[in-house]
Design a protein around this motif. Structure first.
Motif, short mmCIF file in Angstrom:
data_model
loop_
_atom_site.label_atom_id
_atom_site.label_comp_id
_atom_site.label_asym_id
_atom_site.label_seq_id
_atom_site.Cartn_x
_atom_site.Cartn_y
_atom_site.Cartn_z
N ASP A 1 -5.56 -1.02 -3.12
CA ASP A 1 -5.05 0.33 -3.83
C ASP A 1 -3.81 -0.28 -4.38
N ARG B 1 -0.51 2.17 5.86
CA ARG B 1 -1.30 1.10 5.31
C ARG B 1 -0.70 0.01 4.55
N TYR C 1 -1.47 -3.14 4.08
CA TYR C 1 -2.35 -3.94 3.42
C TYR C 1 -3.68 -3.49 4.48
N PRO C 2 -4.87 -4.04 3.90
CA PRO C 2 -6.19 -3.61 4.81
C PRO C 2 -6.19 -4.49 5.99
N ASN C 3 -7.34 -3.85 6.89
CA ASN C 3 -7.63 -4.72 8.18
C ASN C 3 -6.43 -4.96 9.00
N LYS C 4 -5.35 -4.03 8.98
CA LYS C 4 -4.47 -3.84 10.13
C LYS C 4 -5.31 -3.57 11.35
N ASN D 1 -4.18 -5.73 -1.19
CA ASN D 1 -4.73 -4.57 -1.05
C ASN D 1 -5.25 -3.76 -1.84
N THR E 1 -2.81 5.43 11.26
CA THR E 1 -3.76 4.89 10.47
C THR E 1 -3.25 4.91 8.94
N ASN F 1 0.26 4.84 -5.23
CA ASN F 1 -0.97 4.84 -4.36
C ASN F 1 -1.14 6.27 -4.08
N SER G 1 -3.69 -9.89 11.43
CA SER G 1 -4.58 -9.13 10.74
C SER G 1 -5.70 -9.88 9.79
N GLY H 1 0.78 -1.19 -0.03
CA GLY H 1 -0.01 -0.07 -0.01
C GLY H 1 0.73 1.21 0.06
#
Ligand code: SAH
Length: 343
Positions: free
Chosen positions: A231, A300, A302-305, A229, A297, A71, A269, A66
């Motif tokens: 993005d 990032r 990757y998602p759902n950290k 990810n 925040t 990105n 995660s 990410g």
């Protein structure tokens, strides 16, 4: 499915079955053996390291990450050297003996600036300093080591040269491996590792990843599932399989018994009890994120950290409670690698 499983680390068929992780008996036997080995060497103590993610600006274009240059969906931040040193003080005051400084490859942090940060942290806090800031020439690794950095983390990401080149356009595995050699030659504790479940990665690739870790005699090994990810160019790909990751953690513990192996954030995660599962499979390190709340925040990968909305200082207490609930104790020991003392 078998009812018993015999562990044989020199048997390719066994290793392949282990990385396929489709036999629950084998999975359980392997992870229990790895945990028992970890207990022999490290007991139930889990070493805590405070992680400061000091910049998410990156000149690289790693297809899974990410932070990659292209990105535009994340807000970029860069902590000042003063803020980084100050944050290291917070980490020390919470009781940690080690700080891990991680970032994208941010060109603003020139060698003199980085050396100054390391020197100040060493002088003002006495913390053991681990760097995780990417590829650089031998001379830079050497200067940072001389400034006081103790450990360096640089995952090889995948040991398959074609897959590596595909995921890192314009870059090569050979350069990554040269960097790992430089890090070792400069006298750092060497940390490396890889992602599991990358698009196009095979079971044979994972066995080659293990061979490479053994060849490098890594002091620290971080592995985790690839998490797609949205993005990045790999948006929509399947995530890595947690059972496979856990079996690999167990194999790494058995192959490199004295290495420090974190139960990684990516593992946690993918599943809310990922950290505990990692420890139960032979991991012995947890790295609570101590990045300041205002920027945390935005790191990032990757998602759902997990826990991104928490103040990091709270995470340190939460970490201890989770460890105790899982039958472990937290340790603020600097936690040097025991791999080089192994017979
Ligand atoms: N710039 C530093 C830090 C990279 S980020 C360096 O080059 O070493 C830390 C690690 O996060 C990477 O090494 C990679 O293995 C992991 N990572 C990045 N994106 C990921 C994703 N989508 N899923 C799982 N792990 C990822």
């Amino acid at each position: 499915m078998t009812t018993t499983a015999t562990i044989n680390l020199t048997d390719r068929a066994f290793l392949l079955a282990a990385v396929r992780a489709q036999d629950p008996t084998l999975n359980q036997t392997l992870r229990q053996a790895a945990r028992a080995r970890c207990d022999e060497i490290f007991g139930r103590e889990v070493y805590l390291r405070g992680l400061i993610e000091f910049s998410n600006i990156c000149r690289r274009n790693c297809a899974y990450c990410g932070l990659y240059t292209g990105n535009s969906n994340i807000e970029r931040y860069r902590m000042t050297p003063e803020a980084i040193v100050e944050r290291a003080g917070v980490v020390r005051d919470l009781g940690f003996a080690t700080v891990v400084l991680q970032s994208g490859e941010d060109p603003w942090f020139t060698l003199p600036i980085l050396c100054d940060i390391v020197r100040r942290i060493k002088a003002e806090t006495g913390l053991v300093v681990t760097l995780s800031i990417g590829e650089m020439p031998f001379g830079d690794y050497k200067a940072l080591r001389e400034a006081g950095a103790d450990r360096y983390l640089l995952r090889h990401e995948t040991s398959n040269p074609e897959l590596y080149a595909k995921l890192h356009p314009g870059h090569t595995l050979a350069t990554r491996l040269d960097c790992l050699k430089s890090i070792r030659d400069c006298g750092y504790e060497l940390g490396t590792g890889f992602m599991v479940g990358l698009p196009g990665q095979t079971d044979e690739d994972l066995l080659a990843d293990l061979d490479l870790l053994v060849k490098l005699q890594a002091d620290m090994v971080g592995i985790g599932p690839f998490i797609a990810n949205p993005d990045t160019p790999l948006a929509g790909s399947a995530d890595g399989n947690i059972e496979v990751v856990l079996n690999l953690v167990a194999l790494i513990r058995l192959l490199l018994p004295g290495a420090n192996i974190p139960a990684t954030t990516a593992l946690d995660s993918l599943r809310s009890d990922g950290r505990e599962l990692g420890l139960n499979a032979g991991a012995n390190v947890v790295m609570p994120i101590m990045t300041p709340p205002d920027v945390k925040t935005q790191y990032r990968l990757y998602p759902n950290k997990r826990c991104l909305d928490h103040d990091p200082t709270v995470c340190s207490g939460c970490t201890r409670r989770r460890l105790e609930a899982g039958g472990y104790t937290h340790s603020f020991n600097p936690g040097w690698s025991k791999q080089r003392q192994m017979p």
